[in-house]
Design an enzyme around this catalytic site. Structure first.
Site, mmCIF file in Angstrom:
data_model
loop_
_atom_site.group_PDB
_atom_site.id
_atom_site.type_symbol
_atom_site.label_atom_id
_atom_site.label_comp_id
_atom_site.label_asym_id
_atom_site.label_seq_id
_atom_site.Cartn_x
_atom_site.Cartn_y
_atom_site.Cartn_z
ATOM 1 N N GLU A 354 0.795 -1.232 0.000
ATOM 2 C CA GLU A 354 0.000 0.000 0.000
ATOM 3 C C GLU A 354 0.830 1.287 0.000
ATOM 4 O O GLU A 354 0.626 2.156 0.839
ATOM 5 C CB GLU A 354 -0.922 0.017 1.226
HETATM 6 C C1 TNX Z 1 -4.701 -3.857 4.506
HETATM 7 S S1 TNX Z 1 -3.060 -6.312 4.426
HETATM 8 C C2 TNX Z 1 -3.439 -3.674 5.047
HETATM 9 C C3 TNX Z 1 -3.312 -3.258 6.450
HETATM 10 C C4 TNX Z 1 -4.642 -3.020 7.080
HETATM 11 C C5 TNX Z 1 -5.586 -4.123 6.665
HETATM 12 C C6 TNX Z 1 -6.900 -4.093 7.342
HETATM 13 C C7 TNX Z 1 -1.995 -5.294 4.161
HETATM 14 C C8 TNX Z 1 -0.778 -5.794 3.635
HETATM 15 N N1 TNX Z 1 -2.289 -4.006 4.404
HETATM 16 O O1 TNX Z 1 -2.510 -2.105 6.540
HETATM 17 O O2 TNX Z 1 -4.480 -3.026 8.463
HETATM 18 O O3 TNX Z 1 -5.786 -4.026 5.282
HETATM 19 O O4 TNX Z 1 -7.636 -5.233 7.035
#
Ligand code: TNX
Length: 539
Positions: A354
């Protein structure tokens, strides 16, 4: 009879269950399809108590075994084996009020009932984690090639003992002998990677809370605990060369609470506690995004040289390290080096998810440079599935999480851990009424968590590339371990069974009944599990 066809033979097992498990109510074996409103029983036979289901369960030819005051546990002098034996002795004491003797020498003198724990170096067929358990009138025998296998055999034995053995202090006025069903179990896991992830960054959880989670993993034969040790809202592990990470970056969490961090000594203690239960701690420092806590602690890590304020919200994607500065890589080298030194296992997770503020070229260059640093410290790199778009070396591992991630890229990953958000994310709400958790990947009721096959989820991936699966639990909405347990169980047990049991035994009806049988045990352990209405919980 293999367990694959146990449902056809339940009538054969009824008498054994009646004797072995001392259940008064089963003169006739119950049908597995119990209506939700009827009084609840698990499938008959010893397998009815077991999650995950073993690969092979055969009803023993002999008689059930009775634990009496003369029962001894025989174990050789290997410290790991002695520890497993001592743990079993303590569980038997709690279940019966009888503390079995653990004589230091093997002898043929024991006329009474014997529980033997045997590591056989030549038992190659049992693999690294398999075991063979047979229970007869005078002998309970657990054999394995490794202490890990022995440990899993003892976890199976534990699920066959009365559930009240899970209470910490059971006082018996007089010993209450217990019986174990006559059975032969030959068992080994389907996947080598059977993991859970805990986000200790969004909310901080103490060492004792994490140890409680390790206990739950071990009971279900899971062997990895991935700790998400840093994020925008907090930095949770002491780094001696960069002390402000915890002095400043560790003092916050979502909602503005005090946060916290593990000293290196505490972390080492946690690693040892988990290792004694055959759970490997896999550390993650998320980068280049999800780094506000680090950026707030050290101004020089920011491209503009200015530290942002600490962050206690739940947005994602806004933070990124300055990928063009040398100091960024000196920082990463120090952090990876210190954590690698505390880590027994061969893995280091660098996050990589992300990042919304870098170009694809910047991102690729960053991940490849971090991969080199991780390897220089003797570790294999793991990254979330965004890293599949970079040049990965043959030892690196991709952790699949986005349900819509490009399958072509995943298929090229050298190794894969499967954590699909719409199946394996324990922070997804069970349904629209669940107060805790999120729902960006949809609702995940227990059946959804159970009803999928890791081998076919990414058809482009070769079987050899799939290490196994992992259930992440993100803690934006979870303030303490009770909240963690509410979202984790029962779904964590579904992921444990997918990771351990042969695909041929996959059966929702069987699973939900066996899951229901765990209720009293989890209650005795003090676990705040969700009583999913579709599961026939035993009282
Ligand atoms: C996505 S899963 C994220 C996290 C969040 C999560 C909540 C991932 C690699 N990144 O930063 O906490 O969704 O479900």
């Amino acid at each position: 009879m293999s367990i694959g066809d146990w449902r056809l033979k339940t009538e054969d097992w009824g008498p054994w269950l009646c004797i072995g498990l001392l259940l008064a109510s089963c003169a006739r074996a119950p049908k597995p399809k119990t209506p939700q409103t009827a009084p609840v029983t698990a499938p008959s036979g010893p397998a009815g108590a077991l999650v995950p289901l073993p690969a092979l369960v055969e009803i023993g030819p002999g008689q059930y075994f009775t634990i009496t005051p003369t029962t001894v546990i025989l174990a050789n002098a290997d410290p790991a084996v002695r520890r497993i034996a001592a743990d079993l002795a303590e569980r038997i004491r709690r279940a019966t009020g009888i503390t079995p003797d653990m004589p230091a020498v093997w002898a043929d003198l024991f006329a009474g009932p014997v529980v033997e724990l045997v590591v056989q170096a030549d038992a190659a067929a049992l693999g690294d984690e398999g075991y063979d358990l047979s229970i007869g009138a005078n002998l309970v025998s657990v054999k394995a090639r490794t202490p890990a296998g022995l440990f899993y055999g003892v976890q199976t034995l534990r699920q066959l003992l009365p559930y009240w053995g899970e209470y910490e202090a059971v006082m018996f006025r007089q010993p209450r002998p217990a019986t174990l069903p006559a059975v032969h179990i030959r068992d080994a896991p389907r996947f080598p990677w059977r993991g859970a992830m805990l986000d200790v960054a969004r909310h901080f959880f103490s060492v004792d809370e994490v140890k409680r989670y390790v206990d739950v993993l071990a009971l279900h034969k899971m062997n990895r605990l991935h700790l998400h040790l840093s994020d925008d809202q907090g930095w949770r592990i002491e780094i001696r060369t960069w002390p402000a990470l915890t002095e400043r970056g560790g003092q916050t969490e979502v909602g503005g609470g005090p946060g916290g961090f593990y000293t290196q000594a505490q972390y080492a203690d946690l690693v040892a506690y988990a290792a004694a239960r055959f759970v490997m701690i896999v550390p993650e420092i998320d980068m280049p995004g999800h780094t506000n806590a680090a950026l707030a602690s050290y101004a020089e890590l920011n491209c503009n040289g200015q530290a942002p304020p600490v962050f206690t919200g739940t947005d994602v994607g806004f933070s990124a390290m300055c990928v063009d500065k040398d100091v960024t890589y000196r920082f990463i080298d120090d952090v990876v080096g210190e954590i690698a030194g505390l880590t027994k296992g061969p893995y280091f997770h660098m996050g990589g998810d992300e990042v919304k503020t870098l170009t694809p070229e910047q991102y690729r260059g960053f991940v490849e440079r971090v991969q080199t640093i991780v390897q220089a410290h003797g570790k294999q790199m793991i990254g979330w599935d965004e890293v599949a778009a970079t040049r990965l070396s043959p030892t690196s591992i991709v952790q699949h999480w986005r349900p819509d991630a490009a399958h072509g890229e995943l298929g090229r990953a050298p190794h894969l851990i499967l954590s699909p958000g719409n199946r394996a994310y324990l922070d997804m709400k069970y349904d629209r009424d669940t107060a805790l958790g999120l729902n960006w990947a949809g609702f995940v009721p227990v059946k959804t968590a159970y009803d999928w096959d890791p081998a076919t989820l990414v058809p482009e991936a070769s079987a050899a590339a799939i290490l196994g699966l992992e259930a992440p639990l993100w803690s934006e909405t979870l303030a303490n371990i009770r909240d963690v347990e509410f979202l984790a169980l029962p779904r964590l047990a579904a992921i444990a069974e997918l990771g351990w049991s042969p695909v041929a035994t996959h059966d929702w009806e069987s699973f939900r009944l066996r899951l229901g049988a765990q209720g009293p045990r989890w209650t005795a352990m003090g676990i705040n599990f969700y009583r999913a209405p579709e599961i026939p919980w035993r009282q």
